[in-house]
Scaffold this active site. Sequence first.
Site, PDB file in Angstrom:
ATOM      1  N   CYS A 108      -7.742  -2.501  -4.880  1.00  0.00           N
ATOM      2  CA  CYS A 108      -6.349  -2.102  -4.595  1.00  0.00           C
ATOM      3  C   CYS A 108      -5.439  -3.330  -4.714  1.00  0.00           C
ATOM      4  CB  CYS A 108      -6.210  -1.544  -3.181  1.00  0.00           C
ATOM      5  SG  CYS A 108      -6.672   0.188  -3.012  1.00  0.00           S
TER       6      CYS A 108
ATOM      7  N   CYS B  54       0.856  -1.196   0.000  1.00  0.00           N
ATOM      8  CA  CYS B  54       0.000   0.000   0.000  1.00  0.00           C
ATOM      9  C   CYS B  54       0.888   1.242   0.000  1.00  0.00           C
ATOM     10  CB  CYS B  54      -0.892   0.037   1.241  1.00  0.00           C
ATOM     11  SG  CYS B  54      -1.806  -1.466   1.572  1.00  0.00           S
TER      12      CYS B  54
ATOM     13  N   ARG C  11     -13.330  -1.502  -2.533  1.00  0.00           N
ATOM     14  CA  ARG C  11     -12.178  -0.655  -2.856  1.00  0.00           C
ATOM     15  C   ARG C  11     -10.853  -1.367  -2.534  1.00  0.00           C
ATOM     16  NH1 ARG C  11      -9.808   2.589  -6.196  1.00  0.00           N
ATOM     17  NH2 ARG C  11      -8.441   0.852  -5.974  1.00  0.00           N
TER      18      ARG C  11
END
Lengths: 266, 200
Positions: free
Chosen positions: A227, A175, A223
């Site tokens: 990702c 991330c 979401r």
Amino acid sequence: MRQKIIAAAIAAAAVVAAPQALASEELNFDAYRQMLADGNPAELFEMEGEELWTTARGPKNATLEKCDLGLGANVVVGAAAQMPRYFADTDKVQDLESRLMHCMDALQGIPSAEIINGSFLKGERAKVAALVAYVVGQSKGKPIQVDLAHPKMKEMYAMGEKTFYYRTGAMDFACSSCHSQDGKRIRATSLPNITTSKGAAEGWGSWPAYRVSNSQFWTMQHRLWDCFRQQRTAEPVFGSDVTIALSTFMAGKGNGHEAVWPGVKR
Amino acid sequence: MKKALLLAPLALFASVAMASDLDAKVAEMMKSSFKANGIASLDRQVQDEVQKACSSPTQPDAATMKRLEEAQLATVKWPEAGNYTGGDWQEGARIAISGRGLTWTDKTPDNNGGGCYNCHAMDPKEVSAGTIGPSLEGYGRIRGNSEEIVKYTWGKLWNAKAYNACSDMPRNGFGKILTETQIRHVMAYLFDPASPVNKQ
């Protein structure tokens, strides 16, 4: 019929909104979002979710009015702003979606496996999304206020933070590869810096959202799933620990900042 | 006093033990929370040496970085007879623009994009270029085409971690993201004077 009306209204809203926005040469879409905020098509999902909350459904033919989102049975106002949270009855940290899934299973007899093994925007998982729209709509304008005091919350937060930096998969991404600096973009898309409190709130607090580009309502589970897809990992399981850990990290980091639920995205 | 001295190392030991316990739990979660789907198999959830060393807000010490970079450099497949040319910049442009490939919705591992524009500016006329990586506008025009710079660029495209172990850039050749032929096309996109990258 109702579904059709909703779809038509959403399509109309998107068509009306698009030309002005496309004329803009700005690389960010803040103006676009502001323009849509007055008539956020997510409201149609909120309405659907509100109806679902009070409709008797499932093998047990029950409503969700006995569902406790942390503030007591049937208390929806302000509940989303305090999630994820530790629930004593399940002895687990749950985000809004996994908590709703638990309530649907326990109260209505709708098996969680059906949702976990399902697909986004379809069947019972789509019902969860509509319920999410309704519940977050009842926390509009509230600051994110996640209670990290319980040891299991502390642990989830710590695991979420570690996961945020965990590089893996075919392209070595974590991330943090995209979300640890201010003012960066992938293509034209601005990236929140989730290592800061403000950025974490921006990331956490703008989902779930209505996506104008594909006329879909996306929850945070959806979401995060996308990702990971773009990160080139294997597929995360709906409501799994990794999704709860990252959610707890983002929400906890963003504590005190206002959320814009439900958001509007390109 | 003696007690405090005794307790300090114990506390340190406890926090180190807890941290490694947490690392193990996270590594386990990164497997148990995922399922294989198509080409995105579960082995993607297991870190290699570089990924593991670069999974914290601070990068490893200089000696570790150097050791990792040397190991990564050894994986670079250099072109035959030191010939880096023969690529087509127009093919290279297509590869730089495409961000497709290797997700669980992609069918085959072939014909992947390089996703260069996700992070880098290249053709000055392309406005929607990402900003995570440095601008590569005028790449060949500014840097020239000395053997040193050409070789470095090939190596960087093949395995970016050979030059910075914790680089954000994927290892295109090493990770089988791009083929050798595709890397040759991207080289042309970067160095060919006719490429829009080198136009002003």
